[in-house]
Design an enzyme around this catalytic site. Sequence first.
Site, PDB file in Angstrom:
ATOM      1  CG  ASP A   8      -2.084  -1.141   1.203  1.00 41.54           C
ATOM      2  OD1 ASP A   8      -2.047  -1.947   0.062  1.00 41.54           O
ATOM      3  OD2 ASP A   8      -2.868  -1.114   1.899  1.00 41.54           O
ATOM      4  CG  ASP A  50      -6.694   0.112   1.271  1.00 36.32           C
ATOM      5  OD1 ASP A  50      -7.110  -0.929   1.362  1.00 36.32           O
ATOM      6  OD2 ASP A  50      -7.244   1.045   1.802  1.00 36.32           O
ATOM      7  CG  HIS A  52     -11.079   1.381  -0.221  1.00 43.15           C
ATOM      8  ND1 HIS A  52     -11.328   0.206   0.217  1.00 43.15           N
ATOM      9  CD2 HIS A  52     -10.103   1.872   0.507  1.00 43.15           C
ATOM     10  CE1 HIS A  52     -10.478  -0.052   1.369  1.00 43.15           C
ATOM     11  NE2 HIS A  52      -9.702   1.001   1.501  1.00 43.15           N
ATOM     12  CG  HIS A  58     -12.425   0.651   5.071  1.00 37.00           C
ATOM     13  ND1 HIS A  58     -11.633   0.320   6.052  1.00 37.00           N
ATOM     14  CD2 HIS A  58     -11.544   1.094   4.132  1.00 37.00           C
ATOM     15  CE1 HIS A  58     -10.138   0.517   5.664  1.00 37.00           C
ATOM     16  NE2 HIS A  58     -10.213   1.072   4.585  1.00 37.00           N
ATOM     17  CG  HIS A  72      -8.346   5.624   2.420  1.00 34.87           C
ATOM     18  ND1 HIS A  72      -9.336   5.525   3.523  1.00 34.87           N
ATOM     19  CD2 HIS A  72      -8.007   4.098   2.214  1.00 34.87           C
ATOM     20  CE1 HIS A  72      -9.693   4.261   3.842  1.00 34.87           C
ATOM     21  NE2 HIS A  72      -8.815   3.587   3.106  1.00 34.87           N
ATOM     22  CE  LYS A  97      -4.471  -4.208   1.204  1.00 29.27           C
ATOM     23  NZ  LYS A  97      -5.020  -2.998   1.576  1.00 29.27           N
ATOM     24  CB  CYS A 141      -2.286  -2.618   5.162  1.00 32.93           C
ATOM     25  SG  CYS A 141      -3.975  -2.283   4.851  1.00 32.93           S
TER      26      CYS A 141
HETATM   27  C1  VGL Z   1      -4.836   1.110   5.717  1.00 26.74           C
HETATM   28  C2  VGL Z   1      -6.041   2.139   6.905  1.00 26.74           C
HETATM   29  C3  VGL Z   1      -7.299   2.158   5.921  1.00 26.74           C
HETATM   30  C4  VGL Z   1      -3.587   0.701   5.226  1.00 26.74           C
HETATM   31  C5  VGL Z   1      -5.981   1.084   4.633  1.00 26.74           C
HETATM   32  O1  VGL Z   1      -3.129   0.466   4.184  1.00 26.74           O
HETATM   33  O2  VGL Z   1      -2.818   0.445   6.029  1.00 26.74           O
HETATM   34  N1  VGL Z   1      -4.997   1.775   6.517  1.00 26.74           N
HETATM   35  N2  VGL Z   1      -7.175   1.337   4.798  1.00 26.74           N
HETATM   36 ZN    ZN Z   2      -8.460   1.308   3.244  1.00 24.00          ZN
END
Ligand code: VGL
Ligand code: ZN
Length: 187
Positions: A8, A50, A52, A58, A72, A97, A141
């Site tokens: 990520d 990540d 979305h 979330h 995000h 994901k 993550c």
């Molecule tokens: C993540 C918060 C929300 C990460 C992903 O990549 O650590 N943190 N979504």
């Molecule tokens: Zn996220």
Amino acid sequence: MRALVVVDVQNDFCPGGALATERGDMVAEGIADLIRDPAAGYGAIVATQDWHIDPGEHFSGSPDFVDSWPIHCVVGTGGAELHPAIKDEAFDEIFRKGEYSAAYSGFEGHAAGDETVTMTTWLRFRHVTDVDVVGIATDHCVKATVLDALREGFGVRVLPELCSPVTVDTGEQALREMESAGARVGR
Ligand code: VGL
Ligand code: ZN
């Protein structure tokens, strides 16, 4: 055979992004150096994103920064793209994901090149036995990916200087948790 898993390292998790972590840019530059170092000796280098679309709870207008977050890494936005320092690297595969629900671990994702392929399947097919995990966020993550890698039976190292936490305290705590679960912290 050892693989590098870059978790990520996306614009929204770096300074200027929607969910910025302080060390994001530094970590992206350091990972770029590692990827370009022929002596690093990785048999495969993969990244996670990540990714979305509508991940339900979330996202929140009043996030708690533990289970809910500001918007995000929305597919199609610059925030979801890999950091400029690594975006032109030739990753062997990218695993995405979190389209419709929270997914912290890269092992919950699927290959960008083939939706039916998970990271476990992909790594095992290439005879990967060990992984080095780096990226963002240490306390979310990265931790989830490391714990899943251990459960799947990989030997796991996490490289803390190439990880960026949401907060310093929860980042340190996450490293201790990964270590107690069987990961090596550092090389
Ligand atoms: C993540 C918060 C929300 C990460 C992903 O990549 O650590 N943190 N979504
Ligand atoms: Zn996220």
